[in-house]
Design a protein around this motif. Structure first.
Motif, PDB file in Angstrom:
ATOM      1  N   GLU A 108       0.830  -1.212   0.000  1.00  0.00           N
ATOM      2  CA  GLU A 108       0.000   0.000   0.000  1.00  0.00           C
ATOM      3  C   GLU A 108       0.860   1.257   0.000  1.00  0.00           C
ATOM      4  N   GLN A 109       2.016   1.181   0.670  1.00  0.00           N
ATOM      5  CA  GLN A 109       2.924   2.326   0.727  1.00  0.00           C
ATOM      6  C   GLN A 109       3.455   2.655  -0.666  1.00  0.00           C
ATOM      7  N   MET A 110       3.803   1.602  -1.431  1.00  0.00           N
ATOM      8  CA  MET A 110       4.294   1.815  -2.792  1.00  0.00           C
ATOM      9  C   MET A 110       3.195   2.397  -3.681  1.00  0.00           C
ATOM     10  N   LYS A 111       1.972   1.872  -3.532  1.00  0.00           N
ATOM     11  CA  LYS A 111       0.838   2.380  -4.304  1.00  0.00           C
ATOM     12  C   LYS A 111       0.623   3.869  -4.046  1.00  0.00           C
ATOM     13  N   ASP A 112       0.682   4.264  -2.777  1.00  0.00           N
ATOM     14  CA  ASP A 112       0.467   5.660  -2.388  1.00  0.00           C
ATOM     15  C   ASP A 112       1.555   6.565  -2.963  1.00  0.00           C
ATOM     16  N   THR A 113       2.806   6.107  -2.890  1.00  0.00           N
ATOM     17  CA  THR A 113       3.932   6.911  -3.388  1.00  0.00           C
ATOM     18  C   THR A 113       3.847   7.088  -4.896  1.00  0.00           C
ATOM     19  N   THR A 144       1.124   6.833  -6.812  1.00  0.00           N
ATOM     20  CA  THR A 144      -0.062   7.640  -7.130  1.00  0.00           C
ATOM     21  C   THR A 144       0.221   9.124  -6.945  1.00  0.00           C
ATOM     22  N   LYS A 145       0.930   9.460  -5.864  1.00  0.00           N
ATOM     23  CA  LYS A 145       1.244  10.879  -5.614  1.00  0.00           C
ATOM     24  C   LYS A 145       2.274  11.400  -6.620  1.00  0.00           C
ATOM     25  N   GLY A 146       3.151  10.520  -7.075  1.00  0.00           N
ATOM     26  CA  GLY A 146       4.090  10.900  -8.135  1.00  0.00           C
ATOM     27  C   GLY A 146       3.350  11.232  -9.418  1.00  0.00           C
ATOM     28  N   ILE A 147       2.340  10.430  -9.748  1.00  0.00           N
ATOM     29  CA  ILE A 147       1.492  10.702 -10.917  1.00  0.00           C
ATOM     30  C   ILE A 147       0.785  12.046 -10.742  1.00  0.00           C
ATOM     31  N   GLY A 148       0.277  12.306  -9.534  1.00  0.00           N
ATOM     32  CA  GLY A 148      -0.399  13.570  -9.232  1.00  0.00           C
ATOM     33  C   GLY A 148       0.494  14.771  -9.476  1.00  0.00           C
ATOM     34  N   LEU A 149       1.754  14.672  -9.075  1.00  0.00           N
ATOM     35  CA  LEU A 149       2.709  15.769  -9.296  1.00  0.00           C
ATOM     36  C   LEU A 149       2.893  16.042 -10.785  1.00  0.00           C
ATOM     37  N   GLY A 150       3.023  14.961 -11.565  1.00  0.00           N
ATOM     38  CA  GLY A 150       3.183  15.111 -13.014  1.00  0.00           C
ATOM     39  C   GLY A 150       1.970  15.763 -13.655  1.00  0.00           C
ATOM     40  N   VAL A 151       0.785  15.381 -13.211  1.00  0.00           N
ATOM     41  CA  VAL A 151      -0.459  15.948 -13.751  1.00  0.00           C
ATOM     42  C   VAL A 151      -0.569  17.432 -13.400  1.00  0.00           C
ATOM     43  N   LEU A 152      -0.155  17.809 -12.191  1.00  0.00           N
ATOM     44  CA  LEU A 152      -0.162  19.219 -11.786  1.00  0.00           C
ATOM     45  C   LEU A 152       0.707  20.068 -12.722  1.00  0.00           C
ATOM     46  N   VAL A 153       1.899  19.579 -13.014  1.00  0.00           N
ATOM     47  CA  VAL A 153       2.823  20.314 -13.896  1.00  0.00           C
ATOM     48  C   VAL A 153       2.228  20.450 -15.292  1.00  0.00           C
ATOM     49  N   LEU A 154       1.635  19.375 -15.802  1.00  0.00           N
ATOM     50  CA  LEU A 154       1.007  19.416 -17.127  1.00  0.00           C
ATOM     51  C   LEU A 154      -0.128  20.444 -17.155  1.00  0.00           C
ATOM     52  N   LYS A 195      -2.079  10.726 -19.564  1.00  0.00           N
ATOM     53  CA  LYS A 195      -3.107   9.805 -19.057  1.00  0.00           C
ATOM     54  C   LYS A 195      -2.663   8.356 -19.250  1.00  0.00           C
ATOM     55  N   ALA A 196      -1.972   8.084 -20.347  1.00  0.00           N
ATOM     56  CA  ALA A 196      -1.476   6.731 -20.613  1.00  0.00           C
ATOM     57  C   ALA A 196      -0.500   6.278 -19.524  1.00  0.00           C
ATOM     58  N   VAL A 197       0.381   7.197 -19.110  1.00  0.00           N
ATOM     59  CA  VAL A 197       1.325   6.878 -18.025  1.00  0.00           C
ATOM     60  C   VAL A 197       0.568   6.604 -16.730  1.00  0.00           C
ATOM     61  N   MET A 198      -0.406   7.480 -16.430  1.00  0.00           N
ATOM     62  CA  MET A 198      -1.238   7.300 -15.228  1.00  0.00           C
ATOM     63  C   MET A 198      -1.960   5.955 -15.252  1.00  0.00           C
ATOM     64  N   ASP A 199      -2.646   5.685 -16.376  1.00  0.00           N
ATOM     65  CA  ASP A 199      -3.439   4.453 -16.482  1.00  0.00           C
ATOM     66  C   ASP A 199      -2.554   3.214 -16.485  1.00  0.00           C
ATOM     67  N   GLY A 200      -1.354   3.359 -17.079  1.00  0.00           N
ATOM     68  CA  GLY A 200      -0.419   2.235 -17.094  1.00  0.00           C
ATOM     69  C   GLY A 200      -0.011   1.806 -15.690  1.00  0.00           C
ATOM     70  N   PHE A 201       0.373   2.784 -14.869  1.00  0.00           N
ATOM     71  CA  PHE A 201       0.764   2.476 -13.480  1.00  0.00           C
ATOM     72  C   PHE A 201      -0.447   2.021 -12.662  1.00  0.00           C
ATOM     73  N   MET A 202      -1.605   2.648 -12.919  1.00  0.00           N
ATOM     74  CA  MET A 202      -2.821   2.265 -12.204  1.00  0.00           C
ATOM     75  C   MET A 202      -3.214   0.830 -12.535  1.00  0.00           C
ATOM     76  N   ILE A 257      -5.839  13.895  -7.141  1.00  0.00           N
ATOM     77  CA  ILE A 257      -4.981  12.710  -7.035  1.00  0.00           C
ATOM     78  C   ILE A 257      -4.065  12.816  -5.819  1.00  0.00           C
ATOM     79  N   MET A 258      -3.616  14.036  -5.541  1.00  0.00           N
ATOM     80  CA  MET A 258      -2.721  14.277  -4.403  1.00  0.00           C
ATOM     81  C   MET A 258      -3.479  14.324  -3.071  1.00  0.00           C
ATOM     82  N   ASN A 259      -4.821  14.216  -3.152  1.00  0.00           N
ATOM     83  CA  ASN A 259      -5.686  14.303  -1.958  1.00  0.00           C
ATOM     84  C   ASN A 259      -5.582  15.654  -1.246  1.00  0.00           C
ATOM     85  N   ILE A 260      -5.247  16.692  -2.006  1.00  0.00           N
ATOM     86  CA  ILE A 260      -5.173  18.039  -1.435  1.00  0.00           C
ATOM     87  C   ILE A 260      -6.579  18.640  -1.383  1.00  0.00           C
TER      88      ILE A 260
END
Length: 280
Positions: free
Chosen positions: A76-81, A83-93, A181-188, A252-255
């Motif tokens: 679960e810790q890896m999943k959370d980390t 997911t938040k990495g994906i969130g950071l990338g989406v924010l920048v985009l 989105k492909a990167v997000m969905d791939g990891f998801m 995604i970042m739960n902010i």
């Protein structure tokens, strides 16, 4: 000897059904992926592939699912980390896209009016209710395959990022949003397959069809728009889409918990305002 030589006509091989289907599918694929233009140079090939973003998205889900089938034990810790990495990338985009606007006031007006209309229509609630209906209808208690397919399809389809990205692919031939989105969905899909099984892999089909149809429709509509107006629409749609994607990144970042789907009518309002300004 006196008889005239008979002209032998070669027997034409009757095309099999498989060959006919193959030829037909090839033509459909080529014509749907190319936005027709008088110019058809090699440099334009990538721009005309309006389904490229949707195709990459589908392939990413398949690859992620295959990896998920191998990597079963994900903490679960890896999943959370991740997911938040994906969130950071989406924010920048989202920030990068939002800066493309030439008139932020129009973007803001469109976004607010769109939010009001979206809330009145209850778009986000309706999308969530539809997702829950499908889950209850098709995800059987003892069927991991069905649950994986339905759950993954809902996660990848119910949301505004796919719609925004598909419109960008069709209008601007810009696949950046769908690639993200492909990167997000791939990891998801790695995480979902590790939990729900190989049914997740088959969600790539509805994702490709859904986003591809939106991209084709947007591309067909844009053929009847003057080039100057099209250039203006491309940058402004990208900007308002960037603000919505920024909201997705924050979620995604739960902010925050922004009801991003309710902003989608803002795209139509923006198109209407810009078109009115262009002609009048």
């Amino acid at each position: 000897m006196g008889q005239k030589d008979k002209q032998v006509t070669p027997i034409q091989e009757k095309p099999t059904m498989i060959k006919i289907i193959r030829i037909y599918l090839k033509k459909v694929f080529v014509y749907s992926m190319l936005a027709y233009n008088k110019k058809n140079t090699k440099n334009e090939w990538d721009e005309k592939m309006i389904l490229l973003g949707s195709l990459v998205n589908g392939v990413a889900i398949i690859i992620g699912s295959l990896l998920g089938a191998i990597l079963r034990n994900i903490s679960e810790q890896m999943k959370d980390t991740v997911t938040k990495g994906i969130g950071l990338g989406v924010l920048v985009l989202g920030v990068q896209m939002a800066f493309k606007t030439s008139s932020f006031i129009i973007i803001l007006i469109s976004l607010c009016l769109g939010a009001m209309l979206g809330e009145l229509l209850g778009l986000e609630d309706k999308m969530n209710q539809f997702g829950l209906f499908l889950e209850k209808r098709y995800a059987k208690p003892n069927s991991n395959f069905a649950e994986g397919f339905i759950t993954a399809s809902l996660i990848f389809l119910i949301g505004s990022m796919g719609i925004i990205g598909a419109i960008e692919s069709g209008v601007a031939h810009n696949h950046q949003t769908l690639f993200t989105k492909a990167v997000m969905d791939g990891f998801m899909s790695i995480m979902l397959t590790a939990t729900l099984g190989v049914g997740v892999l088959f969600s790539a089909v509805p994702v490709f069809l859904y986003q591809g149809l939106i991209a084709i429709f947007a591309s067909l509509m844009m053929r009847y728009v003057p080039k100057e107006l099209l250039d203006l629409l491309m940058s402004e749609i990208s900007a308002i889409g960037g603000l919505m994607i920024l909201g997705i990144g924050l979620n995604i970042m739960n902010i925050t918990k922004i009801r991003v789907s309710n902003y989608l009518p803002g795209i139509l309002i923006l198109i209407a305002i810009i078109t009115y300004q262009f002609y009048f």
